[in-house]
Design an enzyme around this catalytic site. Structure first.
Site, PDB file in Angstrom:
ATOM      1  N   LYS A 314      21.020 -21.040 -12.100  1.00 27.26           N
ATOM      2  CA  LYS A 314      20.381 -22.120 -12.849  1.00 27.26           C
ATOM      3  C   LYS A 314      21.334 -23.240 -13.253  1.00 27.26           C
ATOM      4  O   LYS A 314      20.942 -24.406 -13.266  1.00 27.26           O
ATOM      5  CB  LYS A 314      19.712 -21.546 -14.117  1.00 27.26           C
ATOM      6  N   VAL A 315      22.556 -22.910 -13.609  1.00 28.09           N
ATOM      7  CA  VAL A 315      23.506 -23.891 -14.126  1.00 28.09           C
ATOM      8  C   VAL A 315      24.837 -23.754 -13.396  1.00 28.09           C
ATOM      9  O   VAL A 315      25.383 -22.651 -13.291  1.00 28.09           O
ATOM     10  CB  VAL A 315      23.731 -23.710 -15.647  1.00 28.09           C
TER      11      VAL A 315
END
Length: 364
Positions: A314-315
């Site tokens: 996600k990041v």
């Protein structure tokens, strides 16, 4: 016992970041340690987001932030093209921001009330408490009823929270709840006028929920307005697909944090259905900042680190920073630094609301 009028006499004053140039202070914090250095690095990353013209910035709001005096900061972010979308708890947007847009206030509570000694008396006076802040429950009921009226005015069908909140902005504009008409500025109004989408993934968990409950109760067996949480998720996922380079500015954690992070995975799944790879084609959030007082030891989401989010795809970990600080301290420093650096002056909004206002077929 003090009267209600005596207790509700000192309104919370919202901080104006334009009046406080914190750049020299934050630059000096780079050469310190602990949370000071983390805060300075986070401020630099936010400035990088604004200088990256490809980056779409998503602001996430959790915790009781507007009641604490941060409303004007978030309004200025929207008005100055420093965020492209907002993901928030319903309480921040409805019970606090929209509530103040209607002309009401949050009030300073005396120290003697911080730890609950007078809560039974406050209940008798219809005063609600958020730590050291008071809210008039009778005024909150007016906010509930206003959302009920807005709901009744809409065509009966499912709405995303973004669509509903846009109608709240239209209500403020139509009813003279604007600075031009002698009213107040607000997040809901600024987002409506700037065409910035606001999402509240748990929208019924606020004053709007009471309005929706009353609406559906009155229309038993008849067509009614509802909030479609899947439509929320689908809409914000479309933003990630349309704008692969994204950055997160997260205050607090909880639902807004997870919702904004999950759009990477959702975009990849939709991409896979079109014949792409499940991972890697879309790209993780390139930039991410989180300000929180939670820690990671209990496994809860609010304190989970941004590096942990990398394991979920996600990041990215190149430009990410956790700042373990309470929001009223960290936000003015991090956001104020980026504001006074001035990178936003050359920035244009992504106009994501325009994309989402297209017919559904155009998003497929």
């Amino acid at each position: 016992m003090p009267t209600k009028k005596e207790l509700l006499k000192s309104p919370i004053q919202h901080l104006d970041l334009k009046q406080h140039n914190v750049v020299p202070l934050v630059d000096a914090m780079h050469n310190m340690a602990y949370s000071a250095r983390d805060t300075a690095r986070a401020a630099n990353i936010y400035d990088m987001m604004l200088r990256d013209t490809d980056c779409g910035v998503i602001l996430c709001l959790a915790g009781s932030l507007i009641s604490a005096g941060l409303q004007k900061i978030f309004v200025d972010l929207i008005r100055n093209n420093m965020v492209d979308a907002v993901v928030s708890t319903g309480a921040n947007i409805v019970d606090q921001d929209f509530f103040e847009a209607l002309g009401f206030n949050h009030y300073i509570a005396g120290d003697e009330y911080k730890y609950g000694a007078g809560d039974a008396d406050l209940r008798e006076l219809m005063i609600d408490r958020i730590y050291d802040t008071f809210i008039d429950e009778e005024e909150l009921r007016i906010c509930d009823e206003t959302t009920h009226q807005i709901t009744n005015s809409l065509e009966p069908r499912p709405y995303s929270s973004r669509e509903f909140i846009r109608e709240m902005g239209a209500y403020l504009a139509k009813n003279g709840k604007t600075p031009q008409a002698g009213g107040r500025d607000s997040i809901v109004l600024a987002a409506y006028e700037k065409n910035v989408p606001i999402f509240c993934p748990a929208f019924s968990d606020c004053s709007a929920g009471f309005g929706l409950v009353a609406h559906q109760h009155e229309r038993q067996g008849k067509p009614h307005v509802s909030i479609d949480s899947a439509k929320d998720f689908y809409e914000i996922t479309q933003l990630k697909i349309a704008n692969p380079t994204t950055g997160l500015l997260m205050i607090g954690g909880g639902v807004p944090k997870n919702f904004a992070q999950d759009i990477v995975v959702a975009a990849e799944l939709l991409n896979e259905r079109k014949g792409g790879k499940a991972r890697g084609d879309i790209g993780m959030h390139k930039y991410a900042i989180q300000m929180t007082v939670a820690d990671s030891r209990d496994g809860a989401l609010s304190g989970s680190t941004l590096r942990e989010a990398c394991s979920w795809g996600k990041v990215d970990t190149v430009y990410e920073q956790m700042v373990f600080s309470e929001a009223t301290l960290a936000v003015p420093l991090i956001v104020g630094y980026a504001y006074h650096k001035g990178s936003w002056k050359a920035r244009s909004l992504k106009k994501w609301a325009t994309l989402l206002n297209q017919p559904a077929a155009a998003l497929a």
